[in-house]
Motif scaffolding. Structure first.
Motif, PDB file in Angstrom:
ATOM      1  N   ASP A  62       0.839  -1.199   0.000  1.00 51.40           N
ATOM      2  CA  ASP A  62       0.000   0.000   0.000  1.00 51.40           C
ATOM      3  C   ASP A  62       0.872   1.247   0.000  1.00 51.40           C
ATOM      4  N   TYR A  63       1.188   1.708  -1.202  1.00 53.52           N
ATOM      5  CA  TYR A  63       1.962   2.953  -1.300  1.00 53.52           C
ATOM      6  C   TYR A  63       1.531   3.722  -2.538  1.00 53.52           C
ATOM      7  N   LEU A  64       1.763   5.026  -2.489  1.00 51.11           N
ATOM      8  CA  LEU A  64       1.534   5.877  -3.661  1.00 51.11           C
ATOM      9  C   LEU A  64       2.861   6.217  -4.334  1.00 51.11           C
ATOM     10  N   ALA A  65       3.943   6.201  -3.536  1.00 49.43           N
ATOM     11  CA  ALA A  65       5.268   6.509  -4.089  1.00 49.43           C
ATOM     12  C   ALA A  65       6.323   5.937  -3.158  1.00 49.43           C
ATOM     13  N   LEU A  66       7.420   5.488  -3.750  1.00 52.72           N
ATOM     14  CA  LEU A  66       8.534   4.950  -2.963  1.00 52.72           C
ATOM     15  C   LEU A  66       9.798   5.738  -3.267  1.00 52.72           C
ATOM     16  N   GLY A  67      10.567   6.018  -2.219  1.00 55.92           N
ATOM     17  CA  GLY A  67      11.886   6.606  -2.402  1.00 55.92           C
ATOM     18  C   GLY A  67      11.890   7.946  -3.110  1.00 55.92           C
ATOM     19  N   ARG A  68      10.989   8.825  -2.721  1.00 57.30           N
ATOM     20  CA  ARG A  68      10.945  10.164  -3.342  1.00 57.30           C
ATOM     21  C   ARG A  68      11.717  11.174  -2.506  1.00 57.30           C
ATOM     22  N   GLU A  69      12.322  12.134  -3.209  1.00 55.49           N
ATOM     23  CA  GLU A  69      12.892  13.312  -2.549  1.00 55.49           C
ATOM     24  C   GLU A  69      11.750  14.280  -2.250  1.00 55.49           C
ATOM     25  N   MET A  70      11.533  14.591  -0.996  1.00 56.03           N
ATOM     26  CA  MET A  70      10.476  15.539  -0.653  1.00 56.03           C
ATOM     27  C   MET A  70      10.991  16.513   0.388  1.00 56.03           C
ATOM     28  N   GLY A  71      10.414  17.716   0.387  1.00 55.37           N
ATOM     29  CA  GLY A  71      10.678  18.644   1.476  1.00 55.37           C
ATOM     30  C   GLY A  71       9.971  18.162   2.736  1.00 55.37           C
ATOM     31  N   GLN A  72      10.264  18.808   3.849  1.00 55.50           N
ATOM     32  CA  GLN A  72       9.644  18.380   5.113  1.00 55.50           C
ATOM     33  C   GLN A  72       8.130  18.570   5.062  1.00 55.50           C
ATOM     34  N   LEU A  73       7.418  17.529   5.384  1.00 54.57           N
ATOM     35  CA  LEU A  73       5.961  17.607   5.427  1.00 54.57           C
ATOM     36  C   LEU A  73       5.506  17.536   6.868  1.00 54.57           C
ATOM     37  N   ALA A  74       4.327  18.044   7.127  1.00 52.33           N
ATOM     38  CA  ALA A  74       3.765  18.017   8.471  1.00 52.33           C
ATOM     39  C   ALA A  74       2.330  17.528   8.397  1.00 52.33           C
ATOM     40  N   ARG A  75       1.765  17.221   9.545  1.00 49.17           N
ATOM     41  CA  ARG A  75       0.383  16.763   9.597  1.00 49.17           C
ATOM     42  C   ARG A  75      -0.552  17.747   8.899  1.00 49.17           C
ATOM     43  N   ASP A  76      -1.533  17.200   8.174  1.00 51.55           N
ATOM     44  CA  ASP A  76      -2.569  17.983   7.481  1.00 51.55           C
ATOM     45  C   ASP A  76      -2.087  18.683   6.216  1.00 51.55           C
ATOM     46  N   ASP A  77      -0.829  18.477   5.840  1.00 54.30           N
ATOM     47  CA  ASP A  77      -0.396  19.023   4.546  1.00 54.30           C
ATOM     48  C   ASP A  77      -1.170  18.327   3.435  1.00 54.30           C
ATOM     49  N   LEU A  78      -1.558  19.112   2.436  1.00 50.59           N
ATOM     50  CA  LEU A  78      -2.266  18.538   1.285  1.00 50.59           C
ATOM     51  C   LEU A  78      -1.270  18.139   0.210  1.00 50.59           C
ATOM     52  N   LEU A  79      -1.459  16.952  -0.364  1.00 52.64           N
ATOM     53  CA  LEU A  79      -0.611  16.512  -1.465  1.00 52.64           C
ATOM     54  C   LEU A  79      -1.480  16.244  -2.692  1.00 52.64           C
ATOM     55  N   ALA A  80      -0.931  16.581  -3.858  1.00 48.59           N
ATOM     56  CA  ALA A  80      -1.614  16.284  -5.128  1.00 48.59           C
ATOM     57  C   ALA A  80      -0.858  15.150  -5.805  1.00 48.59           C
ATOM     58  N   VAL A  81      -1.576  14.088  -6.125  1.00 48.68           N
ATOM     59  CA  VAL A  81      -1.001  12.974  -6.890  1.00 48.68           C
ATOM     60  C   VAL A  81      -1.434  13.193  -8.335  1.00 48.68           C
TER      61      VAL A  81
END
Ligand SMILES: *Cc1c(COP(=O)(O)O)cnc(C)c1O
Length: 420
Positions: free
Chosen positions: A350-369
């Motif tokens: 169960d994943y949408l992405a593996l091994g991605r470079e991302m900036g720091q995320l926090a709770r309730d941040d919205l992501l667009a796939v």
């Protein structure tokens, strides 16, 4: 604005704030851009405008009634693969004669429903199916328009699970051993069938035009051979399969594809059919999800979000890549290293992405796939008793909820429990 764009860092869909839609409809939600859907359809149509043809939108890519209606309004017919999709296409307002019924396993009731509706064409995939269509048509006292889907043994160079062109797959009637020609002679003389022509569809997410050229050349040579025998081959259905750029979001090569088919089929007298799905809807949709937890792992972070494999199956089913970005662009947020973006479902797959470079995320941040408009919502399940994501369509500045999120009461109401 056509589709998903950023303004001052904020993600917009056809000019409207995506974050505002998340507030209104909650997450996970699919958001579709009406402008992008129509632009894709029109670009496809423009690329083949020199040909005598009809586009049949492959409904299985995105079968929301509102999406089918929007495209039907622009002139699209429908390519369907089940009685359920037949019902959808009709209810969405697609004219029956603009519907093509594909697929290897049509049931008698589905064939009958299609004939009763008066659909334009059934693409048959085996000798046994032809017998069945003929029988059902005889019983109904009608004549079934049938094309033969042929298997030209071409590898589309796509993921194995969405490749349909090779002889080893269940799809189509082989041309190699003369079987397709033999069966075309058979449908041409069957009193309950009108031979409508030939069809081919070698697979999906095809970005190199060479496999299309190989398949279409083989299709054309069979059509010419049959015509030389004196048989009528009025139509050639060229299928779908044109791929999109999931990695870089570069525009789809409609023009290149159109130039190829125009070179091969222009002025040859065939009525052509096209069945694009992914190329019309993929980049017109995002899956919107919210961060629940950040969990440190051994050598990476897990970003646990509220969308899961039951909402978007493509990453785990096809090892598919979807670009994922925060809806609010974080200024100068340095990558924190590799993250896995995972859902709440109890499976390691169960994943949408593996091994991605991302900036720091926090709770309730919205992501667009991104790239989630095709083979996204249609493949959703309620695994783990998770209601399906909502589906939202923006058309001309108006927000339409195509599918509200179901309550647990509604979800469970579909079941009967005699044991309680
Ligand atoms: C799935 C399918 C399509 C659509 O394929 P895309 O890759 O989405 O364009 C078209 N025709 C048939 C027969 C299909 O099975």
């Amino acid at each position: 604005m056509q589709g998903f764009e950023r303004k001052d860092g904020a993600l917009l869909v056809d000019g409207l704030s995506v974050a505002a839609l998340a507030d209104q409809f909650g997450t996970p939600s699919y958001i579709y851009s009406g402008a992008r859907l129509l632009a894709n359809y029109r670009q496809f149509a423009k690329a083949i405008s020199g040909l005598d043809c009809q586009i049949h939108f492959a409904v299985k890519a995105n079968s929301a009634l509102g999406v089918i209606s929007l495209l039907a309004g622009a002139g699209a017919g429908a390519d369907i693969v089940s009685g359920g999709e037949l019902e959808r296409a009709l209810r969405a307002g697609v004219a029956a004669e603009k519907i093509i019924f594909s697929g290897v396993g049509k049931q008698d009731a589905e064939i009958a429903a299609a004939l009763r509706a008066g659909i334009g064409q059934i693409n048959a995939e085996s000798a046994a199916e032809i017998d069945r269509i003929s029988l059902v048509a005889e019983q109904m006292g009608c004549i079934a328009p049938v094309a033969l889907r042929v298997n030209v043994n071409v590898d589309p160079g796509s993921h194995a699970k969405i490749s349909t062109g090779q002889a080893s797959t269940k799809f189509g009637i082989p041309t190699a051993d003369g079987q397709a020609a033999h069966l075309y002679r058979r449908i041409s003389t069957d009193p309950h069938i009108r031979a409508a022509g030939l069809a081919v569809h070698i697979g999906s997410q095809i970005r190199d035009l060479a496999p299309f050229e190989a398949a279409y050349t083989a299709l054309l040579s069979l059509a010419e051979q049959l015509q030389e025998e004196g048989l009528e081959v009025p139509g050639l259905d060229l299928g779908g399969g044109l791929g999109v750029d999931y990695q870089q979001s570069q525009p789809t090569d409609f023009a290149g594809y159109g130039a190829l088919v125009t070179r091969l089929f222009g002025n040859r007298g065939y009525r052509l059919g096209f069945e694009p799905g992914r190329s019309i809807t993929a980049d017109a949709g995002i899956l919107l999800t919210r961060t629940l937890y950040i969990k440190p792992g051994d050598d990476k972070q897990f970003v646990i979000v509220d969308a899961a494999m039951n909402d978007l199956l493509r990453p785990t089913l096809y090892e598919a890549f979807h670009l994922i970005e925060p809806v609010a662009e974080k200024l100068a947020s340095a990558p924190v290293g590799l993250v896995d973006i995972v859902g709440p479902v109890c499976e390691t797959g169960d994943y949408l992405a593996l091994g991605r470079e991302m900036g720091q995320l926090a709770r309730d941040d919205l992501l667009a796939v991104f790239g989630a408009g095709a083979y996204g919502a249609v493949m959703a399940s309620t695994y783990n008793t998770r209601p399906e994501a909502a589906e939202i369509l923006v058309v001309d500045g108006t927000v339409h909820c195509l599918r509200p999120r179901r309550s647990l009461d509604d979800l469970l109401a579909a079941e009967i429990n005699p044991l309680v």
